[in-house]
Design a protein around this motif. Structure first.
Motif, PDB file in Angstrom:
ATOM      1  N   GLU A 145       0.830  -1.219   0.000  1.00 34.12           N
ATOM      2  CA  GLU A 145       0.000   0.000   0.000  1.00 34.12           C
ATOM      3  C   GLU A 145       0.857   1.259   0.000  1.00 34.12           C
ATOM      4  OE1 GLU A 145      -2.463  -0.904   3.355  1.00 34.12           O
ATOM      5  OE2 GLU A 145      -4.001  -1.898   2.100  1.00 34.12           O
ATOM      6  N   ARG A 146       2.042   1.190   0.614  1.00 33.85           N
ATOM      7  CA  ARG A 146       2.936   2.355   0.600  1.00 33.85           C
ATOM      8  C   ARG A 146       3.464   2.615  -0.803  1.00 33.85           C
ATOM      9  NH1 ARG A 146       6.251   0.141   5.483  1.00 33.85           N
ATOM     10  NH2 ARG A 146       4.666   0.283   7.094  1.00 33.85           N
ATOM     11  N   ALA A 165       0.585   4.208  -2.775  1.00 35.66           N
ATOM     12  CA  ALA A 165      -0.076   5.392  -2.211  1.00 35.66           C
ATOM     13  C   ALA A 165       0.209   6.673  -2.985  1.00 35.66           C
ATOM     14  CB  ALA A 165       0.345   5.568  -0.751  1.00 35.66           C
ATOM     15  N   GLU A 215      -2.718  10.480   1.029  1.00 37.75           N
ATOM     16  CA  GLU A 215      -3.176   9.200   1.574  1.00 37.75           C
ATOM     17  C   GLU A 215      -2.298   8.821   2.758  1.00 37.75           C
ATOM     18  OE1 GLU A 215      -4.983   7.334  -2.591  1.00 37.75           O
ATOM     19  OE2 GLU A 215      -3.245   6.384  -1.649  1.00 37.75           O
ATOM     20  N   ALA A 243      -0.856   6.102   3.754  1.00 42.92           N
ATOM     21  CA  ALA A 243       0.334   5.260   3.533  1.00 42.92           C
ATOM     22  C   ALA A 243       1.441   5.974   2.747  1.00 42.92           C
ATOM     23  CB  ALA A 243      -0.067   3.984   2.801  1.00 42.92           C
ATOM     24  N   TYR A 244       1.158   7.150   2.213  1.00 44.63           N
ATOM     25  CA  TYR A 244       2.103   7.871   1.351  1.00 44.63           C
ATOM     26  C   TYR A 244       3.334   8.306   2.136  1.00 44.63           C
ATOM     27  CZ  TYR A 244       3.313  11.447  -2.256  1.00 44.63           C
ATOM     28  OH  TYR A 244       3.906  12.212  -3.235  1.00 44.63           O
ATOM     29  N   SER A 254       6.998   5.761  -1.339  1.00 38.47           N
ATOM     30  CA  SER A 254       6.020   5.967  -2.414  1.00 38.47           C
ATOM     31  C   SER A 254       6.599   6.881  -3.482  1.00 38.47           C
ATOM     32  CB  SER A 254       4.737   6.602  -1.864  1.00 38.47           C
ATOM     33  OG  SER A 254       4.360   6.064  -0.632  1.00 38.47           O
ATOM     34  N   GLN A 269       3.498  14.859   3.010  1.00 44.55           N
ATOM     35  CA  GLN A 269       2.518  13.931   2.418  1.00 44.55           C
ATOM     36  C   GLN A 269       1.462  14.636   1.569  1.00 44.55           C
ATOM     37  OE1 GLN A 269       3.330  14.165   5.675  1.00 44.55           O
ATOM     38  NE2 GLN A 269       1.609  13.735   7.022  1.00 44.55           N
TER      39      GLN A 269
END
Length: 295
Positions: A159-160, A163, A167, A169-170, A174, A266
């Protein structure tokens, strides 16, 4: 093909026959659902002529399907118990086993020596969770061209990689991976298809390199991106100031790149990080050179 290794019955049979029970120290969890490994092999390999590289074949659940679909599979393994299993249970002559820690291998030389002219190179693996990121970064930094990387990893880590800005998980991972690659999810994988069952679910991602973005001195760019995320709750201004140790300089940099100093890392898109870096490249490079000289 012989019976699929990726079943409970076959896995138990192999474990008992060779005494190869899973070792936590190697991050071993054997897949017991053949459709999963077949789908991974299908997603990764375009043609039987592809050169395929796998890390951690284990007892061969995925390796078996890779060897069905490619005429040259190279597998890196560190568990000395497993060559005999792979040789007897898979038995393909075009499987080349290298008993070495992949993180210590000279991957550029290995690809250069074995790759035929015009041949695609596919990296495919059910990665041990504890070394997922180091292995991927080794591949991202390889000089030899790799056409695709198709890997299973812990869902949270996947998910990272996927992302986008804003988000949860970013993070720096990412940004850096998306700078290098286009990334797509192949599938989610339940923890229930492993033996023994891990505590988390998995995800299969595919990475393909692109050359959309090209900044000078990429390691310095990656260093800046990581610095921006050091304290997630802090503003971009505060994180950069801690890295460069010059408040006025950071203020001018953000102004020059037209970025609000009060936002957090982020909230920036990949293109924003590139603009921040390129607009201030000389300043950042001079600052880092000065820090090195002082230490």
């Amino acid at each position: 093909m012989k019976d699929a290794i990726a079943t409970v019955r076959k896995t138990r049979e192999i474990q008992e026959k060779y005494g190869v029970y899973t070792k936590k120290s190697f991050g071993q969890n054997f897949i017991i659902e053949p459709k999963i490994v077949e789908k991974i092999a299908d997603a990764a390999i375009q043609d039987p002529s592809d050169l395929v590289i796998e890390v951690g074949p284990g007892i061969g659940a995925l390796t078996q399907f890779l060897c069905e679909k490619s005429d040259h599979v190279i597998a890196f393994e560190i568990d000395e118990r497993l060559p005999r299993v792979l040789e007897q249970e898979i038995g393909f002559e075009h499987l080349e086993l290298i008993m070495q820690d992949f993180l210590e291998a000279d991957i550029d030389s290995i690809i250069e020596e074995r790759r035929q002219e015009g041949q695609r190179v596919d990296f495919v693996s059910n990665l041990p969770y504890y070394i997922t990121t180091p292995i991927l970064f080794k591949l991202f930094e390889a000089k030899a061209h790799i056409d695709s990387i198709t890997v299973m990893m812990q869902k949270e880590v996947g998910e990272r990689f996927l992302a986008k800005d804003n988000e949860k998980a970013y993070n720096a991972l990412s940004v850096i991976s998306q700078y290098r690659c286009s990334i797509k999810k192949v599938m989610d994988v339940s923890r229930h298809v492993f033996w023994p069952k891990p505590n988390v679910d998995s995800m299969v991602l595919q990475f393909r390199f692109h050359s959309t973005y090209q900044v000078q001195d990429e390691p310095l760019f990656f260093q800046m991106v990581k610095a921006c995320f050091v304290q997630r709750r802090k503003t971009l201004y505060n994180n950069l100031q801690a890295w460069l140790q010059d408040k006025e300089q950071v203020k001018q940099m953000l102004e020059k790149a037209n970025i609000d100093p009060s936002i957090r890392a982020q909230q920036l898109k990949l293109e924003d990080f590139i603009r921040l870096y390129e607009e201030n490249y000389e300043t950042i490079r001079a600052s880092q050179n000065q820090h090195r000289a002082e230490h």
